[in-house]
Structure formats: structure tokens, C-alpha cells
Scaffold this motif. Sequence first.
Motif, PDB file in Angstrom:
ATOM      1  N   ALA A  66       6.505  -1.494  -0.372  1.00  0.00           N
ATOM      2  CA  ALA A  66       7.159  -0.848   0.760  1.00  0.00           C
ATOM      3  C   ALA A  66       7.459  -1.880   1.835  1.00  0.00           C
ATOM      4  N   GLY A  67       8.693  -1.890   2.306  1.00  0.00           N
ATOM      5  CA  GLY A  67       9.084  -2.839   3.346  1.00  0.00           C
ATOM      6  C   GLY A  67       9.791  -2.153   4.501  1.00  0.00           C
ATOM      7  N   ARG A  68       9.453  -2.567   5.703  1.00  0.00           N
ATOM      8  CA  ARG A  68      10.164  -2.139   6.907  1.00  0.00           C
ATOM      9  C   ARG A  68      10.041  -3.246   7.938  1.00  0.00           C
ATOM     10  N   ARG A  69      10.839  -3.160   8.977  1.00  0.00           N
ATOM     11  CA  ARG A  69      10.914  -4.248   9.949  1.00  0.00           C
ATOM     12  C   ARG A  69       9.534  -4.590  10.524  1.00  0.00           C
ATOM     13  N   ASN A  70       8.818  -3.577  10.951  1.00  0.00           N
ATOM     14  CA  ASN A  70       7.471  -3.792  11.491  1.00  0.00           C
ATOM     15  C   ASN A  70       6.459  -3.307  10.460  1.00  0.00           C
ATOM     16  N   GLY A  71       5.913  -4.232   9.692  1.00  0.00           N
ATOM     17  CA  GLY A  71       4.992  -3.868   8.627  1.00  0.00           C
ATOM     18  C   GLY A  71       3.723  -3.196   9.107  1.00  0.00           C
ATOM     19  N   ASP A  72       3.322  -3.432  10.373  1.00  0.00           N
ATOM     20  CA  ASP A  72       2.114  -2.801  10.896  1.00  0.00           C
ATOM     21  C   ASP A  72       2.238  -1.277  10.902  1.00  0.00           C
ATOM     22  N   ALA A 128      -5.568   6.777  -0.558  1.00  0.00           N
ATOM     23  CA  ALA A 128      -6.501   7.911  -0.589  1.00  0.00           C
ATOM     24  C   ALA A 128      -6.206   8.847  -1.754  1.00  0.00           C
ATOM     25  N   ALA A 129      -4.924   8.880  -2.163  1.00  0.00           N
ATOM     26  CA  ALA A 129      -4.531   9.735  -3.285  1.00  0.00           C
ATOM     27  C   ALA A 129      -4.673   9.020  -4.630  1.00  0.00           C
ATOM     28  N   GLY A 130      -5.171   7.780  -4.596  1.00  0.00           N
ATOM     29  CA  GLY A 130      -5.378   7.041  -5.839  1.00  0.00           C
ATOM     30  C   GLY A 130      -4.233   6.158  -6.254  1.00  0.00           C
ATOM     31  N   GLY A 131      -3.242   6.012  -5.390  1.00  0.00           N
ATOM     32  CA  GLY A 131      -2.085   5.188  -5.713  1.00  0.00           C
ATOM     33  C   GLY A 131      -2.249   3.750  -5.261  1.00  0.00           C
ATOM     34  N   GLU A 132      -1.275   2.932  -5.634  1.00  0.00           N
ATOM     35  CA  GLU A 132      -1.289   1.507  -5.269  1.00  0.00           C
ATOM     36  C   GLU A 132      -0.023   1.177  -4.489  1.00  0.00           C
ATOM     37  N   ILE A 133      -0.210   0.516  -3.354  1.00  0.00           N
ATOM     38  CA  ILE A 133       0.924   0.157  -2.506  1.00  0.00           C
ATOM     39  C   ILE A 133       0.701  -1.220  -1.914  1.00  0.00           C
ATOM     40  N   HIS A 134       1.792  -1.976  -1.820  1.00  0.00           N
ATOM     41  CA  HIS A 134       1.800  -3.281  -1.161  1.00  0.00           C
ATOM     42  C   HIS A 134       2.808  -3.175  -0.024  1.00  0.00           C
ATOM     43  N   ALA A 135       2.325  -3.283   1.201  1.00  0.00           N
ATOM     44  CA  ALA A 135       3.155  -3.080   2.384  1.00  0.00           C
ATOM     45  C   ALA A 135       3.508  -4.419   3.020  1.00  0.00           C
ATOM     46  N   ARG A 136       4.767  -4.569   3.369  1.00  0.00           N
ATOM     47  CA  ARG A 136       5.233  -5.836   3.932  1.00  0.00           C
ATOM     48  C   ARG A 136       6.144  -5.611   5.137  1.00  0.00           C
ATOM     49  N   SER A 137       6.101  -6.555   6.058  1.00  0.00           N
ATOM     50  CA  SER A 137       7.158  -6.644   7.061  1.00  0.00           C
ATOM     51  C   SER A 137       8.385  -7.219   6.374  1.00  0.00           C
ATOM     52  N   LEU A 138       9.544  -6.624   6.645  1.00  0.00           N
ATOM     53  CA  LEU A 138      10.756  -7.045   5.938  1.00  0.00           C
ATOM     54  C   LEU A 138      11.967  -6.848   6.828  1.00  0.00           C
ATOM     55  N   ASP A 139      12.686  -7.931   7.078  1.00  0.00           N
ATOM     56  CA  ASP A 139      13.993  -7.841   7.721  1.00  0.00           C
ATOM     57  C   ASP A 139      15.018  -7.919   6.593  1.00  0.00           C
ATOM     58  N   ALA A 140      15.561  -6.780   6.216  1.00  0.00           N
ATOM     59  CA  ALA A 140      16.430  -6.699   5.038  1.00  0.00           C
ATOM     60  C   ALA A 140      17.763  -7.403   5.228  1.00  0.00           C
ATOM     61  N   ARG A 141      18.062  -7.835   6.446  1.00  0.00           N
ATOM     62  CA  ARG A 141      19.302  -8.572   6.694  1.00  0.00           C
ATOM     63  C   ARG A 141      19.177 -10.049   6.334  1.00  0.00           C
ATOM     64  N   LYS A 142      17.950 -10.483   6.031  1.00  0.00           N
ATOM     65  CA  LYS A 142      17.720 -11.895   5.734  1.00  0.00           C
ATOM     66  C   LYS A 142      17.568 -12.079   4.229  1.00  0.00           C
ATOM     67  N   GLU A 143      18.497 -12.807   3.672  1.00  0.00           N
ATOM     68  CA  GLU A 143      18.569 -12.970   2.222  1.00  0.00           C
ATOM     69  C   GLU A 143      17.261 -13.469   1.636  1.00  0.00           C
ATOM     70  N   GLU A 144      16.659 -14.465   2.282  1.00  0.00           N
ATOM     71  CA  GLU A 144      15.445 -15.051   1.719  1.00  0.00           C
ATOM     72  C   GLU A 144      14.289 -14.046   1.709  1.00  0.00           C
ATOM     73  N   GLU A 145      14.261 -13.134   2.688  1.00  0.00           N
ATOM     74  CA  GLU A 145      13.193 -12.139   2.721  1.00  0.00           C
ATOM     75  C   GLU A 145      13.383 -11.083   1.626  1.00  0.00           C
ATOM     76  N   ILE A 146      14.604 -10.665   1.403  1.00  0.00           N
ATOM     77  CA  ILE A 146      14.883  -9.706   0.319  1.00  0.00           C
ATOM     78  C   ILE A 146      14.530 -10.316  -1.034  1.00  0.00           C
TER      79      ILE A 146
END
Length: 245
Positions: free
Chosen positions: A34-40, A51-69
Amino acid sequence: MQKRNATVAVIGAGDYIGGEIAKKFASEGFTVFAGRRNGDKLAPLVKDIEAAGGEIHARSLDARKEEEIISFLNDADKHAPLEVCIFNIGANVNFPILETTERVFRKVWEMACYSGFLAGREAARLMLQRGGGNIFFTGATASLRGGSGYAAFASAKFGLRAVAQAMARELGPKNIHVAHLIIDSGVDTEWVRQRRLEALGPNALDDPDALMPPASVAASYWQLYQQPKSAWTFELEIRPFGEKW
């Protein structure tokens, strides 16, 4: 929950639609990136999914920046094969044309169109190596018509729809399902609720069916994912049953 050896990348994992998409796919066994501008701001989503037993990796992401995508999607694919990429950045603004600055117009295009191109291209690059995948884009009423005050938003959403359509025609024969979901309705978010109250008065929220629950959008994406390749949908329009259109 049966764990899958697959990841879903949710670009624009906000508090409502994006978060519900992440929860739905996590509940079906996908590892979520999961990515969004403010990862916090992803902390509550991480808590709910784990809590539901799933797995997630959360990141700060500026999708306008090619290297970040590139980094974000490559990391997802290294963890487990990237099977689904969902681009869900909105950038909905309303300004009269004479108040639409160059900066507003450009930034809305960067967020809602250009970053969608980057996400789609890089997801396709990874999926083509494995011979299949799913790339889905969130559209809006503005994808089909430009309303008063929506020159910036509609032009960006028109552009995103064109990117998705071109990708679908090119990648469909290569076993990559590209779809564009048009949400022709207000979605039940705090921002939309406030705007309805301001525009329509204190009774604007009396009808519980007037706004679309974010979980319903997530359910539509899951339906798209489940479609057999013999009957793929490119464009799906969704709206509450009482919506005028």
C-alpha cells in the motif's frame, strides 16, 4: 484465509476507497503493498489488516516520481509475484476556469494522469515477464464529461481513461487484464459528506443510499479480478441504484 503467493499493489491507499481495496484483497490472501503520499497515515490500515490475519507492507509514495513507482512495484514483485496493480489516485478539485492556475492544472494532471501512466507501464513491465496480470484504474464521472469548474480534473481523468484504453488494447492479447472503473457517484467519505451538506443543506445526508460505500467499490474491483479471460470487462460503471444519470 488461504494465503496466495501473490501481491496486490494499491497506489493511492487512502482512508476510504484505497483502504477498502487493500482490506478486500488482503482478506482473500493477497499480500498488500500500500502506498500513499504520507505513509504514516497508513498505520490504521496496517493495524486493521494485520489484526484480521493479513499481510501488508505500507510505504510513503509520491506516484509522480518515476523512481519511486519503479522501486515500489519492484519491491512488491520481489516479495511475491505482482498479480494486481490498482491505481486509485483522485486529485478531485473544483475551480472556475479563470481561477484555475497553471500550477493547479499541471499538478492535477501529474497526480491523476501522468502517475497512472507510470504505474501502468511499470506494472506491465513486471507482468509481461510472467505472462499475465491485472492492472486497474479508478475513474470518475469526470472521465466521461467535463463539468463546470472541473477543467483540470476532467482533463486528467479523460487522459487516464485514454491511457487505460490504449493499454487494454495492447496488453489484453498478452494476457494482462486492464480495466477502468468509473465511479459515477459521490463516495461516502468525510470530504464528500461535507460538500453535500454545504451544497444541499442539513438534510443532504438523510438518504443512506445516496452515497456509495467504499467497500462497494472494493467489491467491484474484486469482481473485475475474478472475471475469466473469455469475458473481460474493460470499462465498468458503478453507481447507487437511486443515482440519476
